[in-house]
Design a protein around this motif. Structure first.
Motif, short mmCIF file in Angstrom:
data_model
loop_
_atom_site.label_atom_id
_atom_site.label_comp_id
_atom_site.label_asym_id
_atom_site.label_seq_id
_atom_site.Cartn_x
_atom_site.Cartn_y
_atom_site.Cartn_z
N HIS A 115 0.86 -1.19 0.00
CA HIS A 115 0.00 0.00 0.00
C HIS A 115 0.89 1.23 0.00
O HIS A 115 1.72 1.43 0.89
N TYR A 116 0.74 2.05 -1.06
CA TYR A 116 1.49 3.30 -1.18
C TYR A 116 0.51 4.43 -0.93
O TYR A 116 -0.28 4.78 -1.81
N PRO A 117 0.52 5.03 0.27
CA PRO A 117 -0.42 6.11 0.58
C PRO A 117 -0.19 7.31 -0.33
O PRO A 117 0.89 7.47 -0.92
N PRO A 118 -1.17 8.19 -0.45
CA PRO A 118 -1.00 9.41 -1.26
C PRO A 118 0.17 10.24 -0.73
O PRO A 118 0.46 10.26 0.46
N SER A 154 -4.05 6.50 -3.72
CA SER A 154 -3.28 5.40 -3.15
C SER A 154 -3.07 4.32 -4.20
O SER A 154 -3.96 4.03 -5.00
#
Length: 281
Positions: free
Chosen positions: A135-138, A223
Protein backbone atom coordinates in the motif's frame (compact mmCIF):
# COMPACT_ATOMS: atom_id res chain seq x y z
CA UNK A 1 1.34 3.73 12.24
CA UNK A 2 -1.71 3.04 14.35
CA UNK A 3 -1.05 0.96 17.51
CA UNK A 4 -2.63 -2.23 16.10
CA UNK A 5 -0.35 -2.10 13.05
CA UNK A 6 2.71 -1.29 15.12
CA UNK A 7 2.02 -4.23 17.43
CA UNK A 8 1.70 -6.55 14.44
CA UNK A 9 5.01 -5.51 12.87
CA UNK A 10 7.51 -8.34 12.57
CA UNK A 11 10.41 -9.68 10.54
CA UNK A 12 10.87 -11.13 8.05
CA UNK A 13 7.14 -11.82 7.54
CA UNK A 14 4.06 -9.90 8.60
CA UNK A 15 3.38 -6.17 8.58
CA UNK A 16 6.03 -3.50 8.03
CA UNK A 17 6.08 0.20 7.22
CA UNK A 18 8.65 2.37 5.40
CA UNK A 19 11.62 0.11 6.14
CA UNK A 20 12.36 -2.32 3.28
CA UNK A 21 14.70 -5.14 4.18
CA UNK A 22 17.49 -4.92 6.73
CA UNK A 23 20.09 -2.85 4.86
CA UNK A 24 18.57 0.59 5.40
CA UNK A 25 16.33 1.04 2.35
CA UNK A 26 13.27 3.20 2.98
CA UNK A 27 10.12 3.87 0.98
CA UNK A 28 6.75 5.56 1.22
CA UNK A 29 5.01 2.23 1.73
CA UNK A 30 3.36 -0.14 4.16
CA UNK A 31 3.03 -3.79 3.33
CA UNK A 32 2.18 -7.33 4.37
CA UNK A 33 4.63 -10.08 3.48
CA UNK A 34 2.96 -13.49 3.69
CA UNK A 35 4.58 -16.90 3.54
CA UNK A 36 2.74 -19.33 1.26
CA UNK A 37 4.32 -22.44 2.77
CA UNK A 38 1.94 -24.84 4.55
CA UNK A 39 1.12 -23.69 8.08
CA UNK A 40 2.41 -25.79 11.01
CA UNK A 41 -0.04 -28.04 12.82
CA UNK A 42 0.28 -26.10 16.07
CA UNK A 43 0.27 -22.31 15.96
CA UNK A 44 1.88 -20.04 18.52
CA UNK A 45 -0.25 -17.79 20.76
CA UNK A 46 -1.75 -14.74 19.09
CA UNK A 47 0.37 -11.63 19.41
CA UNK A 48 -2.00 -9.13 17.80
CA UNK A 49 -5.39 -8.79 16.18
CA UNK A 50 -6.43 -6.73 13.17
CA UNK A 51 -9.91 -6.16 11.70
CA UNK A 52 -10.82 -8.98 9.35
CA UNK A 53 -10.98 -7.70 5.77
CA UNK A 54 -12.70 -10.86 4.57
CA UNK A 55 -16.02 -10.10 6.22
CA UNK A 56 -18.62 -7.40 5.88
CA UNK A 57 -18.41 -4.50 8.33
CA UNK A 58 -22.22 -4.38 8.46
CA UNK A 59 -23.30 -6.02 10.68
CA UNK A 60 -20.08 -5.91 12.74
CA UNK A 61 -17.93 -8.93 12.04
CA UNK A 62 -17.58 -11.30 15.03
CA UNK A 63 -14.23 -12.48 13.65
CA UNK A 64 -10.87 -10.78 14.04
CA UNK A 65 -8.03 -11.43 11.65
CA UNK A 66 -5.45 -12.90 14.02
CA UNK A 67 -1.77 -12.72 13.12
CA UNK A 68 0.12 -15.68 14.54
CA UNK A 69 3.84 -16.26 14.52
CA UNK A 70 5.75 -19.53 14.62
CA UNK A 71 9.53 -20.04 14.68
CA UNK A 72 10.54 -22.17 11.69
CA UNK A 73 14.16 -22.74 10.78
CA UNK A 74 15.27 -19.76 12.83
CA UNK A 75 12.77 -17.39 11.20
CA UNK A 76 9.50 -16.02 12.53
CA UNK A 77 6.73 -17.01 10.13
CA UNK A 78 3.44 -15.13 10.30
CA UNK A 79 -0.02 -16.59 9.65
CA UNK A 80 -3.50 -15.09 9.55
CA UNK A 81 -6.85 -16.39 10.75
CA UNK A 82 -8.28 -19.49 9.09
CA UNK A 83 -10.93 -17.65 7.06
CA UNK A 84 -8.53 -15.12 5.59
CA UNK A 85 -5.94 -17.85 5.13
CA UNK A 86 -8.36 -19.80 2.94
CA UNK A 87 -8.93 -16.73 0.77
CA UNK A 88 -5.19 -16.23 0.47
CA UNK A 89 -4.69 -19.87 -0.45
CA UNK A 90 -7.40 -19.65 -3.11
CA UNK A 91 -5.90 -16.52 -4.64
CA UNK A 92 -2.29 -17.71 -4.41
CA UNK A 93 -3.19 -21.06 -5.99
CA UNK A 94 -4.87 -19.28 -8.91
CA UNK A 95 -2.04 -16.82 -9.49
CA UNK A 96 0.53 -19.64 -9.13
CA UNK A 97 -1.25 -21.39 -12.02
CA UNK A 98 -0.96 -18.19 -14.06
CA UNK A 99 2.77 -18.04 -13.30
CA UNK A 100 3.26 -21.69 -14.29
CA UNK A 101 1.28 -21.21 -17.53
CA UNK A 102 3.50 -18.26 -18.46
CA UNK A 103 6.65 -20.26 -17.66
CA UNK A 104 5.45 -23.13 -19.84
CA UNK A 105 4.92 -20.69 -22.72
CA UNK A 106 8.44 -19.35 -22.15
CA UNK A 107 9.89 -22.86 -22.26
CA UNK A 108 8.01 -23.52 -25.50
CA UNK A 109 9.30 -20.30 -27.01
CA UNK A 110 12.87 -21.21 -26.03
CA UNK A 111 12.48 -24.66 -27.50
CA UNK A 112 13.41 -26.48 -24.28
CA UNK A 113 11.74 -29.52 -22.79
CA UNK A 114 9.98 -30.93 -20.98
CA UNK A 115 7.11 -28.45 -21.02
CA UNK A 116 7.47 -27.85 -17.27
CA UNK A 117 11.24 -27.37 -17.36
CA UNK A 118 10.78 -23.95 -15.75
CA UNK A 119 7.30 -24.17 -14.25
CA UNK A 120 7.98 -27.25 -12.12
CA UNK A 121 10.15 -25.25 -9.71
CA UNK A 122 7.27 -22.91 -8.90
CA UNK A 123 4.59 -25.63 -8.96
CA UNK A 124 6.28 -27.80 -6.33
CA UNK A 125 4.74 -27.79 -2.85
CA UNK A 126 8.08 -26.96 -1.27
CA UNK A 127 8.71 -23.96 -3.52
CA UNK A 128 9.73 -20.81 -1.66
CA UNK A 129 6.91 -18.56 -2.82
CA UNK A 130 5.51 -15.51 -1.07
CA UNK A 131 2.68 -13.03 -1.47
CA UNK A 132 3.30 -9.34 -0.89
CA UNK A 133 0.51 -6.79 -0.45
CA UNK A 134 1.78 -3.22 -0.91
CA UNK A 135 0.00 0.00 0.00
CA UNK A 136 1.49 3.30 -1.18
CA UNK A 137 -0.42 6.11 0.58
CA UNK A 138 -1.00 9.41 -1.26
CA UNK A 139 1.95 11.77 -1.29
CA UNK A 140 1.68 14.31 1.58
CA UNK A 141 1.86 17.92 0.36
CA UNK A 142 4.12 18.95 3.23
CA UNK A 143 6.98 16.70 2.04
CA UNK A 144 7.91 19.12 -0.75
CA UNK A 145 10.83 18.26 -3.03
CA UNK A 146 10.51 16.93 -6.57
CA UNK A 147 7.40 15.56 -8.24
CA UNK A 148 8.21 11.93 -7.42
CA UNK A 149 8.50 10.29 -4.02
CA UNK A 150 10.08 6.85 -3.79
CA UNK A 151 7.54 4.25 -2.80
CA UNK A 152 9.79 1.25 -3.46
CA UNK A 153 13.35 1.80 -4.64
CA UNK A 154 14.91 0.43 -7.82
CA UNK A 155 15.59 -3.31 -7.76
CA UNK A 156 15.24 -6.60 -9.59
CA UNK A 157 13.18 -9.47 -8.22
CA UNK A 158 15.38 -12.39 -7.08
CA UNK A 159 12.81 -15.16 -7.64
CA UNK A 160 11.90 -16.95 -10.88
CA UNK A 161 8.81 -14.95 -11.77
CA UNK A 162 6.58 -12.26 -10.27
CA UNK A 163 2.91 -11.75 -11.05
CA UNK A 164 1.53 -8.39 -9.96
CA UNK A 165 -1.97 -6.97 -9.89
CA UNK A 166 -2.77 -3.42 -8.79
CA UNK A 167 -5.76 -1.19 -8.21
CA UNK A 168 -5.04 0.70 -11.43
CA UNK A 169 -3.06 3.55 -9.89
CA UNK A 170 0.07 4.72 -11.69
CA UNK A 171 3.56 4.53 -10.22
CA UNK A 172 5.33 1.44 -11.55
CA UNK A 173 8.40 2.25 -13.67
CA UNK A 174 11.04 0.16 -15.46
CA UNK A 175 14.64 1.04 -16.29
CA UNK A 176 15.49 1.20 -19.99
CA UNK A 177 18.82 0.22 -21.55
CA UNK A 178 20.08 3.82 -21.43
CA UNK A 179 19.23 4.13 -17.74
CA UNK A 180 16.12 6.28 -18.26
CA UNK A 181 12.94 5.39 -16.42
CA UNK A 182 9.72 4.59 -18.31
CA UNK A 183 6.30 4.52 -16.71
CA UNK A 184 4.39 1.26 -17.14
CA UNK A 185 0.90 2.10 -18.44
CA UNK A 186 -1.48 1.47 -15.58
CA UNK A 187 -4.62 -0.58 -15.90
CA UNK A 188 -7.54 1.70 -15.14
CA UNK A 189 -9.85 -1.21 -14.31
CA UNK A 190 -7.29 -3.11 -12.23
CA UNK A 191 -8.06 -6.42 -13.97
CA UNK A 192 -4.73 -7.04 -15.72
CA UNK A 193 -1.51 -8.63 -14.54
CA UNK A 194 2.08 -7.43 -14.86
CA UNK A 195 4.54 -10.33 -15.21
CA UNK A 196 8.16 -9.74 -14.29
CA UNK A 197 11.19 -11.94 -15.00
CA UNK A 198 13.24 -12.61 -11.87
CA UNK A 199 17.00 -13.04 -11.40
CA UNK A 200 16.64 -16.81 -11.10
CA UNK A 201 14.86 -17.06 -14.45
CA UNK A 202 17.69 -15.06 -15.99
CA UNK A 203 20.09 -17.71 -14.68
CA UNK A 204 17.96 -20.67 -15.79
CA UNK A 205 17.71 -19.25 -19.33
CA UNK A 206 21.43 -18.33 -19.41
CA UNK A 207 20.55 -14.68 -19.93
CA UNK A 208 17.99 -15.22 -22.71
CA UNK A 209 15.37 -13.66 -20.44
CA UNK A 210 16.65 -10.80 -18.30
CA UNK A 211 15.33 -9.47 -15.04
CA UNK A 212 14.40 -5.81 -15.45
CA UNK A 213 15.17 -3.21 -12.82
CA UNK A 214 11.99 -1.48 -11.68
CA UNK A 215 10.69 0.84 -8.98
CA UNK A 216 7.49 2.46 -7.70
CA UNK A 217 7.09 6.21 -7.30
CA UNK A 218 4.30 8.04 -5.50
CA UNK A 219 3.29 11.05 -7.58
CA UNK A 220 -0.45 11.50 -7.15
CA UNK A 221 -3.09 11.76 -4.47
CA UNK A 222 -4.45 8.31 -5.27
CA UNK A 223 -3.28 5.40 -3.15
CA UNK A 224 -1.62 2.56 -5.03
CA UNK A 225 -2.33 -0.97 -3.85
CA UNK A 226 -0.66 -3.98 -5.39
CA UNK A 227 -0.59 -7.72 -4.71
CA UNK A 228 2.53 -9.52 -5.93
CA UNK A 229 3.05 -13.27 -6.14
CA UNK A 230 6.74 -14.13 -6.10
CA UNK A 231 7.34 -17.64 -7.43
CA UNK A 232 10.59 -18.98 -6.08
CA UNK A 233 12.23 -22.42 -6.26
CA UNK A 234 12.63 -24.79 -3.29
CA UNK A 235 15.37 -23.60 -0.89
CA UNK A 236 17.74 -26.50 -1.60
CA UNK A 237 17.23 -26.50 -5.37
CA UNK A 238 20.49 -26.30 -7.30
CA UNK A 239 20.21 -23.62 -9.97
CA UNK A 240 22.16 -23.31 -13.20
CA UNK A 241 21.40 -22.56 -16.86
CA UNK A 242 19.39 -25.27 -18.60
CA UNK A 243 21.75 -27.44 -20.72
CA UNK A 244 19.73 -26.78 -23.88
CA UNK A 245 20.47 -23.04 -23.55
CA UNK A 246 24.24 -23.16 -23.13
CA UNK A 247 24.78 -22.36 -26.80
CA UNK A 248 27.92 -23.01 -28.85
CA UNK A 249 30.72 -24.31 -26.72
CA UNK A 250 28.42 -25.08 -23.82
CA UNK A 251 29.30 -21.85 -22.03
CA UNK A 252 27.37 -21.17 -18.83
CA UNK A 253 27.23 -17.53 -17.81
CA UNK A 254 26.53 -18.44 -14.17
CA UNK A 255 27.98 -20.88 -11.69
CA UNK A 256 25.68 -23.33 -9.94
CA UNK A 257 24.20 -22.30 -6.60
CA UNK A 258 21.20 -23.07 -4.40
CA UNK A 259 18.22 -20.76 -3.98
CA UNK A 260 18.96 -20.62 -0.25
CA UNK A 261 22.49 -19.44 -1.01
CA UNK A 262 21.33 -16.78 -3.47
CA UNK A 263 18.54 -15.55 -1.24
CA UNK A 264 20.88 -15.27 1.74
CA UNK A 265 23.42 -13.34 -0.31
CA UNK A 266 20.79 -10.88 -1.55
CA UNK A 267 19.44 -10.18 1.93
CA UNK A 268 22.76 -8.65 2.94
CA UNK A 269 22.73 -5.91 0.30
CA UNK A 270 20.75 -2.87 -0.73
CA UNK A 271 17.78 -2.94 -3.09
CA UNK A 272 19.69 -1.50 -6.04
CA UNK A 273 22.66 -3.87 -5.74
CA UNK A 274 23.51 -6.21 -8.62
CA UNK A 275 23.14 -9.57 -6.89
CA UNK A 276 23.82 -11.74 -9.93
CA UNK A 277 27.32 -10.41 -10.51
CA UNK A 278 28.57 -12.48 -7.59
CA UNK A 279 27.46 -15.67 -9.35
CA UNK A 280 28.73 -14.98 -12.85
CA UNK A 281 31.41 -17.13 -14.46
Amino acid sequence: MVPDKEAAAGAPFGYASKRIGSAGDLGWIEYLLLCLAPAPAAAAPAVSTLPCAATSPTPPCPLRCVLLREPIGGNIIWFVCSRCRELLREYSAAVRRVACDVLELMAEGLGVGPADALARLVAREDSDSILRVNHYPPRPDQLGGGPNLTGFGEHTDPQIISVLRSNGAAGLEISLRDGAWASVPHDGDGDSFFVNVGDTLQVLTNGRFRSVKHRVVVNSEKSRVSMVFFGGPPPGERLAPLPALLGDGGRSRYREFTWKEYKGSGCKGRLADDRLCRFEN
